[in-house]
Design a protein around this motif. Structure first.
Motif, PDB file in Angstrom:
ATOM      1  N   UNK A   1      15.377  26.534  51.419  1.00 60.90           N
ATOM      2  CA  UNK A   1      16.417  26.497  52.441  1.00 60.90           C
ATOM      3  C   UNK A   1      15.915  26.618  53.862  1.00 60.90           C
ATOM      4  N   UNK A   2      14.636  26.850  54.036  1.00 56.59           N
ATOM      5  CA  UNK A   2      14.020  26.913  55.371  1.00 56.59           C
ATOM      6  C   UNK A   2      13.349  25.560  55.599  1.00 56.59           C
ATOM      7  N   UNK A   3      13.816  24.815  56.591  1.00 56.56           N
ATOM      8  CA  UNK A   3      13.319  23.455  56.820  1.00 56.56           C
ATOM      9  C   UNK A   3      11.803  23.409  56.979  1.00 56.56           C
ATOM     10  N   UNK A   4      11.235  24.379  57.680  1.00 58.10           N
ATOM     11  CA  UNK A   4       9.792  24.373  57.922  1.00 58.10           C
ATOM     12  C   UNK A   4       9.005  24.647  56.645  1.00 58.10           C
ATOM     13  N   UNK A   5       9.407  25.666  55.910  1.00 60.09           N
ATOM     14  CA  UNK A   5       8.708  26.011  54.674  1.00 60.09           C
ATOM     15  C   UNK A   5       8.876  24.901  53.646  1.00 60.09           C
ATOM     16  N   UNK A   6      10.098  24.380  53.519  1.00 58.70           N
ATOM     17  CA  UNK A   6      10.335  23.290  52.571  1.00 58.70           C
ATOM     18  C   UNK A   6       9.466  22.084  52.910  1.00 58.70           C
ATOM     19  N   UNK A   7       9.395  21.743  54.193  1.00 57.64           N
ATOM     20  CA  UNK A   7       8.561  20.611  54.611  1.00 57.64           C
ATOM     21  C   UNK A   7       7.108  20.833  54.220  1.00 57.64           C
TER      22      UNK A   7
END
Length: 141
Positions: A75-81
């Protein structure tokens, strides 16, 4: 293809291959076979076909492994990326190794070597970023 195009294509592939897509009802074997495309792709997975070369089987294995091993979204855009790109980079390295083992074209082999070097370097950057992010999120003792 310029670097930004490669990155954008990688992002699209990573999202498309993520295990977090909406699940569809399980299909029986006849339905899966009926829906197979001409490339042997069944239900998002590349199935080996009788006429596949060793290289084709290697490419299919690398793609299937990537899809099976992609981490869940948090759910965290940076971590998911970062996590999804890491999986994509690992698959790119696996595909490049298949090219080096079976490919004959000098330009393709050179690109495969370049892909391995670049992707390994970027995986190190991703790992360092994730470790720093994890460390900063850990509660103080």
């Amino acid at each position: 293809m310029n670097r930004i195009s490669v990155i954008l294509a990688a992002c699209a592939l990573s999202v498309a291959c993520s295990p977090q897509q909406a699940e569809e009802p399980a299909a029986d074997a006849a339905e899966v076979a009926a829906n197979a495309d001409t490339h042997g792709n069944m239900g998002g997975m590349a199935q080996n076909a009788a006429g596949d070369s060793v290289a084709t089987r290697g490419y299919k294995t690398s793609m299937n492994s990537m899809m099976e091993q992609m981490p869940a979204f948090v759910g965290d855009a940076d971590i998911d990326f970062m996590k999804q790109m890491r999986g994509h980079h690992q698959a790119a390295i696996a595909m490049a190794r298949v090219e080096l083992a079976h490919g004959k074209d000098a330009q393709a082999r050179t690109l495969a070597q370049d892909v391995i070097a670049a992707q390994e370097r970027e995986i190190q950057m991703i790992d360092a970023w994730l470790a720093q992010k994890e460390a900063s999120a850990a509660p103080s003792a």
